[in-house]
Write a protein that holds these residues in place. Structure first.
Motif, short mmCIF file in Angstrom:
data_model
loop_
_atom_site.label_atom_id
_atom_site.label_comp_id
_atom_site.label_asym_id
_atom_site.label_seq_id
_atom_site.Cartn_x
_atom_site.Cartn_y
_atom_site.Cartn_z
N PHE A 103 -10.84 7.93 8.66
CA PHE A 103 -11.69 9.02 9.16
C PHE A 103 -13.02 8.52 9.71
N GLY A 104 -13.08 7.26 10.12
CA GLY A 104 -14.32 6.72 10.64
C GLY A 104 -15.39 6.50 9.60
N LEU A 105 -15.05 6.64 8.31
CA LEU A 105 -16.02 6.49 7.23
C LEU A 105 -15.95 5.14 6.55
N GLY A 106 -14.94 4.36 6.87
CA GLY A 106 -14.91 2.99 6.39
C GLY A 106 -14.28 2.75 5.04
N SER A 107 -13.74 3.80 4.40
CA SER A 107 -13.23 3.57 3.05
C SER A 107 -12.24 4.65 2.63
N PHE A 108 -11.41 4.30 1.64
CA PHE A 108 -10.45 5.23 1.05
C PHE A 108 -11.15 6.43 0.41
N LYS A 109 -12.43 6.27 0.07
CA LYS A 109 -13.16 7.34 -0.59
C LYS A 109 -13.21 8.61 0.26
N ALA A 110 -13.04 8.46 1.58
CA ALA A 110 -13.03 9.63 2.47
C ALA A 110 -11.98 10.64 2.03
N LEU A 111 -10.92 10.17 1.40
CA LEU A 111 -9.83 11.04 0.98
C LEU A 111 -10.19 11.86 -0.26
N GLY A 112 -11.01 11.29 -1.14
CA GLY A 112 -11.24 11.90 -2.43
C GLY A 112 -12.43 12.83 -2.50
N GLY A 113 -13.62 12.33 -2.16
CA GLY A 113 -14.83 13.13 -2.29
C GLY A 113 -14.80 14.38 -1.45
N ALA A 129 -6.40 13.00 -6.72
CA ALA A 129 -5.30 13.60 -5.95
C ALA A 129 -5.46 13.29 -4.48
N GLY A 130 -6.70 13.33 -3.99
CA GLY A 130 -6.94 13.02 -2.59
C GLY A 130 -6.54 11.60 -2.22
N TYR A 131 -6.74 10.66 -3.13
CA TYR A 131 -6.36 9.28 -2.87
C TYR A 131 -4.85 9.12 -2.67
N VAL A 158 -2.91 10.38 -0.66
CA VAL A 158 -2.51 10.26 0.75
C VAL A 158 -2.25 8.80 1.08
N MET A 159 -3.14 7.94 0.63
CA MET A 159 -3.01 6.51 0.87
C MET A 159 -1.73 5.95 0.24
N THR A 160 -1.45 6.35 -0.99
CA THR A 160 -0.25 5.85 -1.67
C THR A 160 1.01 6.35 -1.00
N ARG A 161 1.01 7.61 -0.58
CA ARG A 161 2.19 8.14 0.11
C ARG A 161 2.45 7.36 1.40
N GLU A 162 1.40 7.07 2.15
CA GLU A 162 1.57 6.31 3.39
C GLU A 162 2.20 4.94 3.10
N ILE A 163 1.75 4.31 2.02
CA ILE A 163 2.30 3.00 1.66
C ILE A 163 3.79 3.11 1.34
N CYS A 164 4.14 4.04 0.47
CA CYS A 164 5.53 4.17 0.02
C CYS A 164 6.46 4.52 1.17
N GLU A 165 5.97 5.29 2.12
CA GLU A 165 6.82 5.68 3.25
C GLU A 165 6.94 4.57 4.28
N VAL A 180 -3.38 5.39 -7.73
CA VAL A 180 -2.33 4.59 -7.10
C VAL A 180 -1.21 4.30 -8.10
N ALA A 181 -1.58 3.94 -9.32
CA ALA A 181 -0.55 3.66 -10.34
C ALA A 181 0.32 4.88 -10.58
N ALA A 182 -0.30 6.06 -10.68
CA ALA A 182 0.47 7.29 -10.89
C ALA A 182 1.34 7.61 -9.69
N GLY A 183 0.78 7.44 -8.48
CA GLY A 183 1.56 7.72 -7.28
C GLY A 183 2.76 6.81 -7.13
N LEU A 184 2.58 5.54 -7.45
CA LEU A 184 3.69 4.60 -7.38
C LEU A 184 4.75 4.92 -8.43
N ARG A 185 4.30 5.30 -9.63
CA ARG A 185 5.24 5.67 -10.69
C ARG A 185 6.04 6.90 -10.29
N GLN A 186 5.38 7.90 -9.73
CA GLN A 186 6.08 9.12 -9.32
C GLN A 186 7.09 8.83 -8.22
#
Length: 397
Positions: free
Chosen positions: A74-84, A212-214, A216-223, A245-251
């Motif tokens: 999102f032009g913000l430079g970090s994964f944090k854009a997804l969460g906050g 939960a916002g993070y 998105v990143m894990t889903r992109e990886i898994c797909e 990430v650990a929870a997303g990968l486990r799910q």
């Protein structure tokens, strides 16, 4: 590989991974699905690159290394854009629904239907930089005032980036954990709303939304990946990124989920100490690490609940191997795609490189020629001045 990685003092303690419940209960599959559905509808959404570091993998003697480059997010430079930003939206939704006496949708707020009402709701947080930038960006988009508390060692470049997004930035003389206390105290006194990426007793909803916002990143990886990784090396901090990430990968992967290795600065090792103690434990920070985003002394209780079940290993790394890892990526030293990364982004990669120079540690971690390693490049160049100094040869900034 450079001698500095061979001589780096890494410390390891084993986790106590168990059949996972927290990965499904603390953060549910529906939590992740809701966040993905909303964030993927935002203007400017694009999946970030999953970069293959095949040249480095060959040098280190592992099957593959995949690096999720969150720099373009999102032009913000970090994964944090997804969460906050997502957590801010959810706080506004809850408050507006209560005030207006009906369920307000996220889409209504996103589309600007309630900007006047949002302007009466002040959101605050403490940050090392990236979370605050995400919150400021979200508040600017949704029309809410924003106050960000930063500690003495947060660079002025990161502070200015938040001011540019409309945030009122308050700098304190203490450390990150003291900025968290001040943000909480002033919010309580003034009727403001804390949007934190760390949880504590009685405060769980915004941190859950951040994590939960993070997803998105894990889903992109898994797909994107054809095969499940065997290992994922995750930065520490308060634990929110790692737990999500650990929870997303486990799910997603269930019993085939990768081995989770937590990596922290030896100067801020609250999760490492928690693993040793068998419970969430505060680490007394005496000196700031170069990895500014990981300089956290108190773990998130919610994140620890997940990591205590998911993480097999906890590592600490010295600051001495961080700048060389930034340069290795940015100079394409292994023949791989050039990646410009921030200091906190390379913690996992630095740990993998150093661990592969130590046969005993490699065996402890189960790293060998069949290993498929996943890394989260959590930030790009979020402070150009620091990045330039590192590229010019500085190892401490």
């Amino acid at each position: 590989m450079k001698d500095i990685f061979s001589t780096a003092p890494l410390h390891h303690t084993a986790g106590s991974p168990a059949p996972s419940k927290a990965a499904f209960s603390v953060l549910s599959e529906q939590d992740f699905a809701n966040a993905c559905s909303e964030i993927m509808a935002w203007e400017g959404y694009e999946a970030t690159p999953l970069v293959s570091l095949a040249g480095l993998a060959e040098q280190l003697g592992v099957a593959r290394i995949d690096y999720k480059n969150e720099g373009p997010r999102f032009g913000l430079g970090s994964f944090k854009a997804l969460g906050g930003s997502y957590a801010a939206l959810r706080v506004l939704q809850r408050e507006l629904s209560a005030k207006l006496g009906r369920e307000i949708s996220l889409e209504e707020i996103r589309n600007g239907d309630h900007r006047d009402a949002c302007a009466q709701i002040t959101l605050v947080s403490a940050t090392d930089g990236n979370h605050g930038r995400s919150l400021a960006w979200g508040c600017q988009r949704f029309g809410a005032p924003c106050r960000i508390y930063i500690h003495a060692e947060v660079s002025e470049g990161r502070a200015e980036a938040m001011r540019d997004l409309g945030a009122h930035v308050i700098r304190i003389d203490g450390d990150y954990d003291e900025s968290v206390v001040l943000a909480k105290t002033e919010a309580e006194q003034n009727g403001w709303f804390v949007v934190s990426d760390t949880s504590w007793e009685g405060y769980t909803e915004p941190p859950r939304d951040v994590m939960a916002g993070y997803s998105v990143m894990t889903r992109e990886i898994c797909e994107t990946l054809e095969d499940a990784p065997t290992h994922v090396f995750l930065q520490g901090g308060v634990g929110g990124l790692a737990a999500s990430v650990a929870a997303g990968l486990r799910q997603f992967y269930k019993d085939a989920s990768p081995r989770v290795v937590i990596v922290e600065p030896d100067l801020a090792a609250c999760l490492f100490d928690s693993a040793k103690a068998g419970k969430a434990t505060t680490f007394a920070i005496a000196e700031e690490t170069i990895m500014a985003g990981l300089s956290c002394g108190e773990p998130s209780e919610m994140a620890w609940e997940i990591l205590s079940e998911e993480a097999a290993d906890f590592l600490t790394i010295p600051d001495s191997i961080v700048a060389p890892t930034v340069r290795l990526l940015a100079n394409g030293e292994t023949g791989d795609e050039v990646v410009e990364a921030g200091e906190s982004a390379v913690a996992g990669l630095a740990a993998v490189i150093a661990a592969r120079q130590d046969q005993a540690l490699s065996e402890t971690l189960g790293l060998d020629e069949t290993s498929r390693v996943l890394l989260i490049g959590s930030e790009g160049v979020t402070d150009p001045a620091i990045f330039e100094a590192i590229m010019a040869g500085a190892d401490h900034v």
